[in-house]
Design a protein around this motif. Structure first.
Motif, short mmCIF file in Angstrom:
data_model
loop_
_atom_site.label_atom_id
_atom_site.label_comp_id
_atom_site.label_asym_id
_atom_site.label_seq_id
_atom_site.Cartn_x
_atom_site.Cartn_y
_atom_site.Cartn_z
N ARG A 53 -17.14 69.36 77.60
CA ARG A 53 -17.56 68.43 78.59
C ARG A 53 -16.66 67.44 79.08
O ARG A 53 -16.18 66.93 78.30
N PHE A 54 -16.57 67.26 80.56
CA PHE A 54 -15.87 66.09 81.03
C PHE A 54 -16.48 65.72 82.14
O PHE A 54 -17.09 66.39 82.74
N ASP A 55 -16.07 64.42 82.42
CA ASP A 55 -16.53 63.70 83.80
C ASP A 55 -15.22 63.54 84.65
O ASP A 55 -14.34 63.12 84.08
N GLU A 56 -15.46 63.91 85.75
CA GLU A 56 -14.39 63.76 86.86
C GLU A 56 -14.82 63.14 88.14
O GLU A 56 -15.87 63.25 88.77
N PRO A 57 -14.08 61.95 88.34
CA PRO A 57 -14.51 61.27 89.54
C PRO A 57 -13.83 61.84 91.03
O PRO A 57 -13.00 62.71 90.96
N ASN A 58 -14.45 61.59 92.27
CA ASN A 58 -13.79 62.02 93.27
C ASN A 58 -14.18 63.40 93.66
O ASN A 58 -13.12 63.95 94.15
N ARG A 90 -9.15 67.11 79.21
CA ARG A 90 -8.52 66.55 80.51
C ARG A 90 -8.50 67.49 81.71
O ARG A 90 -7.70 67.34 82.54
N ALA A 91 -9.43 68.33 81.71
CA ALA A 91 -9.46 69.40 82.79
C ALA A 91 -9.80 69.03 83.92
O ALA A 91 -10.12 67.59 84.25
N THR A 92 -9.43 69.71 85.00
CA THR A 92 -9.66 69.08 86.42
C THR A 92 -10.57 70.30 86.93
O THR A 92 -9.99 71.40 86.98
N ALA A 93 -11.40 69.86 87.93
CA ALA A 93 -12.07 71.01 88.79
C ALA A 93 -11.67 71.03 90.26
O ALA A 93 -12.10 71.50 90.95
N HIS A 94 -10.66 69.90 90.62
CA HIS A 94 -10.08 70.02 91.96
C HIS A 94 -9.28 71.09 92.01
O HIS A 94 -8.58 71.57 91.03
N ARG A 95 -9.24 71.74 93.24
CA ARG A 95 -8.50 72.91 93.60
C ARG A 95 -7.09 72.49 93.77
O ARG A 95 -6.87 71.49 94.09
N THR A 107 -17.88 53.53 96.91
CA THR A 107 -18.78 54.56 96.16
C THR A 107 -17.87 55.69 95.88
O THR A 107 -17.28 56.10 96.61
N THR A 108 -17.91 55.96 94.53
CA THR A 108 -17.15 57.26 93.94
C THR A 108 -17.92 58.31 93.58
O THR A 108 -19.16 57.78 92.74
N LEU A 109 -18.08 59.45 93.94
CA LEU A 109 -18.94 60.25 93.44
C LEU A 109 -18.28 61.19 92.21
O LEU A 109 -17.12 61.33 92.05
N HIS A 110 -19.14 61.28 90.87
CA HIS A 110 -18.56 61.52 89.82
C HIS A 110 -19.54 63.08 89.46
O HIS A 110 -20.51 63.07 89.85
#
Length: 154
Positions: A79-84, A106-111, A62-65
């Motif tokens: 607007r972007f969709d990011e997995p994990n 191609r942004a990321t919300a990962h710290r 299961t992957t959380l997006h």
């Protein structure tokens, strides 16, 4: 029949190389966004999960997006969709996103976590390397078997 033992592993090698390129490209994008990119405040619009795997005897993953939206410094809404993503982020939360001005989609919300990114990239490269090596070894062994038997299998 003999061609099958060359074509199928050849396809696997191409898929493995594609995986290596994709892994390196995304890792580089994230690293550059952390190092040289801009930051913006984004809002989580939606979170959802996807599953893969057949169940039964095989495992299910299961992957959380998360779907995020932010406004660039130039005023463009992205607007972007990011997995994990982290399971603690829910709809309506605000997070910091990192993006390169020329490719904000191609942004990321990962710290920023360079060590974690390097470890994850390294594990994926090892996986694809073993996958490619196994395919090539299979192809070579098939060639040796066919050469020894003159194409006649018992």
């Amino acid at each position: 029949m003999e061609a099958l033992f060359y074509i199928l592993p050849g396809i696997f090698v191409v898929v493995g190389i594609f995986g290596v390129v994709r892994t390196l490209r995304r890792s580089s994008e994230i690293s550059r966004a952390w190092r040289h990119g801009r930051t913006a405040e984004a809002r989580c619009l939606r979170s959802y999960t996807t599953t893969s795997g057949g169940g039964g005897d095989t495992s299910v993953t299961t992957t959380l997006h998360h779907v995020y939206e932010f406004t660039t410094a130039e005023g463009r809404a992205v607007r972007f969709d990011e997995p994990n993503g982290p399971s603690t982020v829910v709809e309506g939360d605000f997070v910091t996103v990192y993006y390169l001005p020329d490719r904000p989609e191609r942004a990321t919300a990962h710290r920023p976590a360079r060590g974690k990114l390097a470890a994850g990239t390294g594990c994926m490269l090892v996986f694809f390397g073993v996958f490619i090596a196994f395919s090539i070894i299979f192809m070579v062994m098939a060639h040796v078997i066919f050469a020894e038997t003159d194409g006649l299998l018992p």
